[in-house]
Design an enzyme around this catalytic site. Sequence first.
Site, PDB file in Angstrom:
ATOM      1  CG  LEU A 195      24.303 149.660   1.785  1.00 17.90           C
ATOM      2  CD1 LEU A 195      23.442 149.572   3.033  1.00 17.90           C
ATOM      3  CD2 LEU A 195      23.626 150.540   0.737  1.00 17.90           C
ATOM      4  CG  ASP A 232      14.567 154.273  -9.074  1.00 15.52           C
ATOM      5  OD1 ASP A 232      15.489 154.999  -8.650  1.00 15.52           O
ATOM      6  OD2 ASP A 232      13.796 153.653  -8.314  1.00 15.52           O
ATOM      7  CD  GLN A 263      21.907 153.835  -5.995  1.00 14.04           C
ATOM      8  OE1 GLN A 263      21.458 154.535  -5.110  1.00 14.04           O
ATOM      9  NE2 GLN A 263      22.468 154.335  -7.083  1.00 14.04           N
ATOM     10  CD  GLU A 266      12.045 152.458  -3.817  1.00 14.30           C
ATOM     11  OE1 GLU A 266      12.440 153.530  -3.335  1.00 14.30           O
ATOM     12  OE2 GLU A 266      12.405 151.351  -3.377  1.00 14.30           O
ATOM     13  CG  ASP A 316      18.356 150.028  -5.922  1.00 19.09           C
ATOM     14  OD1 ASP A 316      18.283 149.521  -4.793  1.00 19.09           O
ATOM     15  OD2 ASP A 316      17.623 150.951  -6.302  1.00 19.09           O
TER      16      ASP A 316
HETATM   17  C1  FRU Z   1      15.484 151.288  -4.319  1.00 23.61           C
HETATM   18  C2  FRU Z   1      15.869 152.750  -4.188  1.00 23.61           C
HETATM   19  C3  FRU Z   1      15.645 153.499  -5.469  1.00 23.61           C
HETATM   20  C4  FRU Z   1      16.608 154.648  -5.357  1.00 23.61           C
HETATM   21  C5  FRU Z   1      17.788 153.988  -4.677  1.00 23.61           C
HETATM   22  C6  FRU Z   1      18.555 154.862  -3.741  1.00 23.61           C
HETATM   23  O1  FRU Z   1      16.132 150.473  -3.414  1.00 23.61           O
HETATM   24  O2  FRU Z   1      15.193 153.351  -3.109  1.00 23.61           O
HETATM   25  O3  FRU Z   1      14.310 153.883  -5.676  1.00 23.61           O
HETATM   26  O4  FRU Z   1      16.947 155.188  -6.585  1.00 23.61           O
HETATM   27  O5  FRU Z   1      17.272 152.884  -3.970  1.00 23.61           O
HETATM   28  O6  FRU Z   1      19.666 154.177  -3.243  1.00 23.61           O
END
Ligand code: FRU
Length: 513
Positions: free
Chosen positions: A59, A182, A78, A240, A62
Amino acid sequence: FHYTTLYLKMIGEIMKEWTREERYRPLDKKDVPMLKELHEKIKTSIWRCQFHVQTVTGLLGDTNGFSWFNGKWHLFYQWFPYGGVHGLKHWYHVESTDLVHWKNKGVGVIADGPHDDHGAFSGSGFVENDILYLPYTGNHRDENWVRYPRQLLAYMTKDGVFHKQEKPLYGNIEGYSEHQRDPKMFYRPEDGYYYFMLGVQNLEKKGKFLLMRSESITEGWQVYGEMKIRGYEDFGFMVECPALEKMGDKWLLVFSPQGLQPQGDDFQNIYNNTYFIGDMDFENIEFIPDGPFKELDHGFDFYAAQCAHQDQFKDKAVLDAWFGISDMEYLPTVEQGYSGLQTMPRLLSIEGGKLKQRPVSATQELKGDIIEQSKEEFVLEQMPRACVIEIKGNDSDFMLDLFKHEKHSGFVITYNQESQTLIIDRGDLENPINADYGTTRKLHLENGLQECTIFVDHSSVEMFINDGEYVSSSRIFPTLEEKQMVSTGNGNEVIVYQAKRTVEDDFIIYPEQ
Ligand code: FRU
């Protein structure tokens, strides 16, 4: 060791729930052959892209650590390696010289420390003295699954090697829930402080913006205070990936609020990605907006956008985002062991008080042979599954049906001149996508439809409308029988170019592999 069940799950042979243990499996060099096999299978998927950054396996989420460093653009995403589901996140690294040709580099920040053993969550990039600093949120959970978020620092040196500072920049922040994350770092020459902004949830479960600051990147961080936004209180239950970006004499505040209600045709997605343009009062920690906050994108799938730390474009910003949204399901590819793309990077400017978002100049290089050029209606029996479509409008009614089936429509774009409304509709495609949140999006074009460039890449459609006035990004998963393109221009000129490949689908997990 034994990985049969996990392996079968990875390659989509079993679709049952992923256990917590499987989701939080640490990245292990011993798994490279297994991941390679998964990648071999994924490579054959008809929804793999040719000019988007896409997950190597598993997967992608971000945009992280986006920056211009050492003569190149560096972007991280991510990443959960083992399947198209959310699990233990690391940062995967890709590199580019022009924001269009991208190279897979391998894992960057590995979540393997005491403070990030349950994820190296999102963060940003900041360049100083030949070091790319990567502040991020460490997600740690104890044996009772209680979460301890901490702000951490990783960094990349010029030789491309990643390091992690042992000592957190900051531990748990009091007065807020477990949702604090974040960090987006910037420097303010006026007062000599480094800052980062965090998205936090207060104890009343409201989403807030928090500023931290220090005179040093690596230590001395303090809570500077919660940032108020003049005239606005409600940003849902969590904010976020918030970020302040200086653009000329204005500030752009980009953020991803969760829990806002739809307003008319806007804010239809489960979570939104929005922006304010305004001024920033650092003494009183207050943002003074010039107008209401708006959506950055008008399609179905856009979230967690981040502006690059860069000095290549003065007074402009370069933005990229996750071409997806949390809690949404992209099942057709999840069943094949992967999920997620990054959107195409956009060049942002503020012109006449308005935000403009344009494709970067190197996207011109995506255009290959012309397949069709017409002012009349036309049908392509077999449309290119990756193409660039230019519509030179004269503000008249217009319909374009992409990936149409003989018996039903595909992804339909309709513009009605009288109401100046553009509608996108993915409801007829055979693979439904998050239909609970509606299958159409409507956009009112204040200045009518002047022109539009559409980038189609196997499983995505991005539309840039009226020279940067609006953008609309959507994922679709057309079957091989969904293959026609039908255009009913009404004096609009439509040009279809075959798209070139700018992203290799190569397998690399460890840079030294
Ligand atoms: C946004 C989020 C962020 C966090 C990350 C975790 O999509 O929830 O706030 O750091 O994804 O994967």
